[in-house]
Design a protein around this motif. Sequence first.
Motif, PDB file in Angstrom:
ATOM      1  N   LYS A  48       0.620  -1.268  -0.019  1.00 40.21           N
ATOM      2  CA  LYS A  48       0.132  -0.204  -0.196  1.00 40.21           C
ATOM      3  C   LYS A  48       0.778   1.223   0.118  1.00 40.21           C
ATOM      4  CE  LYS A  48      -4.227  -1.702   2.015  1.00 40.21           C
ATOM      5  NZ  LYS A  48      -5.645  -1.721   2.563  1.00 40.21           N
ATOM      6  N   ASN A  49       2.038   0.839  -0.168  1.00 38.10           N
ATOM      7  CA  ASN A  49       3.104   2.498  -0.356  1.00 38.10           C
ATOM      8  C   ASN A  49       2.464   2.950  -1.382  1.00 38.10           C
ATOM      9  OD1 ASN A  49       5.777   3.973  -0.776  1.00 38.10           O
ATOM     10  ND2 ASN A  49       6.520   2.042   0.848  1.00 38.10           N
ATOM     11  N   GLN A  50       2.608   4.178  -1.766  1.00 37.14           N
ATOM     12  CA  GLN A  50       1.818   5.206  -3.028  1.00 37.14           C
ATOM     13  C   GLN A  50       3.225   5.212  -4.115  1.00 37.14           C
ATOM     14  OE1 GLN A  50      -0.485   7.064  -3.063  1.00 37.14           O
ATOM     15  NE2 GLN A  50      -0.558   4.907  -1.527  1.00 37.14           N
ATOM     16  N   VAL A  51       4.951   4.587  -3.082  1.00 38.77           N
ATOM     17  CA  VAL A  51       5.767   4.509  -4.363  1.00 38.77           C
ATOM     18  C   VAL A  51       6.053   2.913  -4.564  1.00 38.77           C
ATOM     19  CG1 VAL A  51       8.227   4.606  -4.504  1.00 38.77           C
ATOM     20  CG2 VAL A  51       7.342   6.485  -3.577  1.00 38.77           C
ATOM     21  N   VAL A  52       5.626   3.016  -6.244  1.00 37.00           N
ATOM     22  CA  VAL A  52       5.161   1.187  -6.244  1.00 37.00           C
ATOM     23  C   VAL A  52       6.570   0.661  -7.350  1.00 37.00           C
ATOM     24  CG1 VAL A  52       3.215   1.087  -5.192  1.00 37.00           C
ATOM     25  CG2 VAL A  52       2.970   1.451  -7.214  1.00 37.00           C
ATOM     26  N   ALA A  53       7.213  -0.318  -7.393  1.00 41.38           N
ATOM     27  CA  ALA A  53       7.927  -1.084  -8.294  1.00 41.38           C
ATOM     28  C   ALA A  53       7.209  -1.479  -9.600  1.00 41.38           C
ATOM     29  CB  ALA A  53       8.856  -2.308  -8.246  1.00 41.38           C
ATOM     30  N   ALA A  54       8.121  -1.257 -10.670  1.00 36.90           N
ATOM     31  CA  ALA A  54       7.366  -1.115 -11.650  1.00 36.90           C
ATOM     32  C   ALA A  54       6.893  -2.591 -12.137  1.00 36.90           C
ATOM     33  CB  ALA A  54       8.722  -1.639 -12.850  1.00 36.90           C
ATOM     34  N   PRO A  55       7.052  -4.376 -11.262  1.00 36.70           N
ATOM     35  CA  PRO A  55       6.924  -5.146 -11.563  1.00 36.70           C
ATOM     36  C   PRO A  55       5.189  -5.171 -10.557  1.00 36.70           C
ATOM     37  CG  PRO A  55       9.180  -6.072 -10.001  1.00 36.70           C
ATOM     38  CD  PRO A  55       8.512  -3.786 -10.783  1.00 36.70           C
ATOM     39  N   VAL A  56       4.646  -4.480  -9.037  1.00 34.23           N
ATOM     40  CA  VAL A  56       3.856  -4.327  -8.792  1.00 34.23           C
ATOM     41  C   VAL A  56       2.233  -4.019  -9.756  1.00 34.23           C
ATOM     42  CG1 VAL A  56       2.382  -2.797  -6.879  1.00 34.23           C
ATOM     43  CG2 VAL A  56       4.926  -3.956  -6.984  1.00 34.23           C
ATOM     44  N   ILE A  57       3.117  -2.636 -10.390  1.00 30.73           N
ATOM     45  CA  ILE A  57       2.144  -2.007 -11.782  1.00 30.73           C
ATOM     46  C   ILE A  57       1.787  -2.925 -12.534  1.00 30.73           C
ATOM     47  CG2 ILE A  57       2.108  -0.223 -13.397  1.00 30.73           C
ATOM     48  CD1 ILE A  57       3.933   1.332 -11.553  1.00 30.73           C
TER      49      ILE A  57
ATOM     50  N   ALA B  98      15.402  -4.423  -7.251  1.00 32.99           N
ATOM     51  CA  ALA B  98      14.125  -3.734  -7.229  1.00 32.99           C
ATOM     52  C   ALA B  98      13.130  -3.451  -8.227  1.00 32.99           C
ATOM     53  CB  ALA B  98      13.641  -2.807  -5.508  1.00 32.99           C
ATOM     54  N   ASN B  99      13.856  -2.462  -8.881  1.00 31.64           N
ATOM     55  CA  ASN B  99      12.656  -2.715  -9.866  1.00 31.64           C
ATOM     56  C   ASN B  99      12.044  -1.299  -9.907  1.00 31.64           C
ATOM     57  OD1 ASN B  99      12.238  -1.726 -13.091  1.00 31.64           O
ATOM     58  ND2 ASN B  99      11.283  -3.712 -13.704  1.00 31.64           N
ATOM     59  N   ALA B 100      12.703  -0.560  -9.288  1.00 27.57           N
ATOM     60  CA  ALA B 100      11.624   0.694  -8.367  1.00 27.57           C
ATOM     61  C   ALA B 100      12.159   2.110  -9.076  1.00 27.57           C
ATOM     62  CB  ALA B 100      11.347   0.095  -6.742  1.00 27.57           C
ATOM     63  N   CYS B 101      11.277   2.442  -9.539  1.00 26.61           N
ATOM     64  CA  CYS B 101      11.860   4.097  -9.085  1.00 26.61           C
ATOM     65  C   CYS B 101      12.293   4.531 -10.412  1.00 26.61           C
ATOM     66  CB  CYS B 101      12.195   5.351  -8.142  1.00 26.61           C
ATOM     67  SG  CYS B 101      10.950   4.995  -6.929  1.00 26.61           S
ATOM     68  N   THR B 102      11.896   3.130 -11.460  1.00 25.98           N
ATOM     69  CA  THR B 102      12.530   3.299 -12.476  1.00 25.98           C
ATOM     70  C   THR B 102      12.284   3.865 -13.665  1.00 25.98           C
ATOM     71  OG1 THR B 102      12.098   1.163 -12.670  1.00 25.98           O
ATOM     72  CG2 THR B 102      14.264   1.630 -11.913  1.00 25.98           C
ATOM     73  N   GLY B 103      10.950   4.872 -13.503  1.00 26.01           N
ATOM     74  CA  GLY B 103      10.058   4.986 -14.392  1.00 26.01           C
ATOM     75  C   GLY B 103       9.777   4.266 -15.351  1.00 26.01           C
ATOM     76  N   GLU B 104       9.434   4.916 -16.558  1.00 25.99           N
ATOM     77  CA  GLU B 104       9.503   4.503 -17.749  1.00 25.99           C
ATOM     78  C   GLU B 104       9.438   2.962 -18.140  1.00 25.99           C
ATOM     79  OE1 GLU B 104       5.691   3.870 -19.151  1.00 25.99           O
ATOM     80  OE2 GLU B 104       5.174   4.926 -18.082  1.00 25.99           O
ATOM     81  N   PRO B 105      11.055   3.316 -18.397  1.00 26.69           N
ATOM     82  CA  PRO B 105      12.176   1.907 -19.162  1.00 26.69           C
ATOM     83  C   PRO B 105      12.135   1.057 -17.540  1.00 26.69           C
ATOM     84  CG  PRO B 105      13.335   4.074 -18.935  1.00 26.69           C
ATOM     85  CD  PRO B 105      12.219   4.468 -17.955  1.00 26.69           C
TER      86      PRO B 105
ATOM     87  N   LEU C 255       9.103   0.342 -16.658  1.00 30.13           N
ATOM     88  CA  LEU C 255       7.894  -0.151 -16.705  1.00 30.13           C
ATOM     89  C   LEU C 255       7.804  -1.599 -17.980  1.00 30.13           C
ATOM     90  CD1 LEU C 255       5.459   2.036 -16.255  1.00 30.13           C
ATOM     91  CD2 LEU C 255       5.277  -0.216 -15.446  1.00 30.13           C
ATOM     92  N   ALA C 256       9.165  -0.575 -19.191  1.00 27.22           N
ATOM     93  CA  ALA C 256       8.906  -1.567 -20.464  1.00 27.22           C
ATOM     94  C   ALA C 256       9.992  -2.539 -19.724  1.00 27.22           C
ATOM     95  CB  ALA C 256       9.665  -0.814 -21.187  1.00 27.22           C
ATOM     96  N   ASN C 257      10.571  -3.024 -19.274  1.00 21.65           N
ATOM     97  CA  ASN C 257      11.690  -3.872 -18.654  1.00 21.65           C
ATOM     98  C   ASN C 257      11.035  -5.056 -17.700  1.00 21.65           C
ATOM     99  OD1 ASN C 257      13.812  -2.555 -19.725  1.00 21.65           O
ATOM    100  ND2 ASN C 257      14.649  -1.776 -17.697  1.00 21.65           N
ATOM    101  N   ALA C 258      10.290  -4.419 -16.783  1.00 20.02           N
ATOM    102  CA  ALA C 258       8.838  -5.578 -16.682  1.00 20.02           C
ATOM    103  C   ALA C 258       8.095  -6.684 -17.654  1.00 20.02           C
ATOM    104  CB  ALA C 258       7.886  -4.761 -15.147  1.00 20.02           C
ATOM    105  N   ARG C 259       7.325  -5.493 -18.433  1.00 20.10           N
ATOM    106  CA  ARG C 259       6.760  -6.250 -18.748  1.00 20.10           C
ATOM    107  C   ARG C 259       7.206  -7.036 -20.109  1.00 20.10           C
ATOM    108  NH1 ARG C 259       4.011  -0.356 -19.490  1.00 20.10           N
ATOM    109  NH2 ARG C 259       2.425  -1.011 -18.186  1.00 20.10           N
TER     110      ARG C 259
END
Length: 410
Positions: free
Chosen positions: A52-61, A84-91, A93-97
Motif C-alpha cells: 500500500k506504499n504510494q511508491v510502487v515498483a514496476a512489477p507491482v504495476i 527491485a526495478n522500483a523508481c525506474t520510470g517508463e524504462p 515498466l518496459a523492462n517488466a513487460r
Amino acid sequence: MEEIKMIVDGTVTTPLGFTAVAHAAGLKKENQLDLALVVSESDCSCAAMFTKNQVVAAPVIVDRETLAQNSSRLHAVVINSKNANACTGEPGLANARATQKIAANALDCQPNQVLVLSTGVIGVQLPMGKLEAGIVAGAKGLSRENGRLAAEAIMTTDTHPKHLAVQVELPGGPVTIGGMAKGSGMIHPNMATMLSVLTTDAAVAPDLLDGLLRMAVNRSFNRISIDGDTSTNDTILLLANGVSGTAVTDPESIAQFGTALNQLCTQLAHMIVRDGEGATKFVEIQVAGAQSEADAHQIANTVATSPLVKTAFAGSDANWGRLLMAAGRAGVAFDQTKINLWIGVQQPDELQLVANGTPTEYQEMDAAAVFAEPEFKILLDLGSGGGGTAVVWTTDLSHEYVSINTDYRT
C-alpha cells in the motif's frame, strides 16, 4: 478437527503440477543464484496482495494490470533478486513487460499468463541482457526438485531460504499448499509480505481464492514488523492449479483449506521475523481488553515498531515503561488505571509487572531474565472489558541492523 500435516522441507513445488528453477543470471556477484521461475503444468487461478506504499515498483504495476485482465489462466512467476526495478520510470515498466514476454516465449504461453516479481536495490534499471539469458537458460531446467533453490534465489539480506508446505485432507481428497517467502529488512507489511509465492494443487475459483488469501494474510504477514518500513515491492501471490482433482467449493472444504492456508502463512511470517536483519530476539506482543480488534492491532503495532521498545529488547532491559508509553501514543483511547501487563517465556502471563496501572512487587532480576531470552511474550490487557484482541510478532533493534543497512548497497 481436520488433519493438517506440516511438511517442514516442503516448497512451492510440493503441490502437484508445479516445477521451479533457480539460476545465476549475473545480477549478484560470485555466481550466486538470483533468478527463479515457478511454473504450473496447468492454468492457475491466482489471487494477489500488494504493497500500500504510494511508491510502487514496476512489477507491482504490471502484475496489477495483468491480474485485472486475467486471474484464472496464470501459468508462471518470474522472480529476480538484487534489483527491485522500483523508481525506474517508463524504462522500468518496459523492462517488466519485456520480462513477461521473454518468459512467455521460453515457456510457450502468453505474456498475460506470467507474473513478475523483483527485489533488491531501488532506483537501478534491470540488466535485461543478463535477465533474458537467465530466463531462457532457466526454462530448460524446470524440475519439482528445485523448490528450495528457488527460495534461495529470491533472497536479499536473508540469511537462509524460507519455505514450507502443508497437506490437508478435504472431503473430496487431500490437497497440498506450498510456499516460499523472502524478507529480512524493510518489513512492516500493510497487505502481505515482501515477496511470497504460494501454490496449491486444489481447484479454487479466483474470487474465493482472493478472500481466503486476504483472511490468511491479515492474520499472519500483516501481523509482523521488523523495522516499521513498508516496501515498494511487497507482493504475495497464491496460485491454484487444480491438478489434485479436489475442488474447494463447499463450506467444509473452504473452512479446512482456509485453516491450512492460515497455518502456512503464519509459519512463513514467523520465519521472516526470526531472520530479521540483525535480530537477536523474537517477541510476541499480545493486546487484549480493547474495544475492537482494530484498536488492539493498532496498539500492538505501535509497541512493536517503537525504537525505544525495540532497543530495550536488544539490551535485555525490562523497561516496561516504554511499552506503556508506546501503547499510549497509538491513538486509541483507554484508561491507564486499568492496564495490566505480563511477560513470559512459555506463557505471556508468567510474571505480572503492572496491575491496574500500578507496578507490582516483582523482582527486577526475574523480569530481566525474561527479556534476556531469545524468544518471549508480552501481554498487555487494557482492562476496558472489550473483547478486542490482537497479536503482532516483532524483533529487537540491534547494532547489527544499523551495520547491515549502512553497508546495504556496497
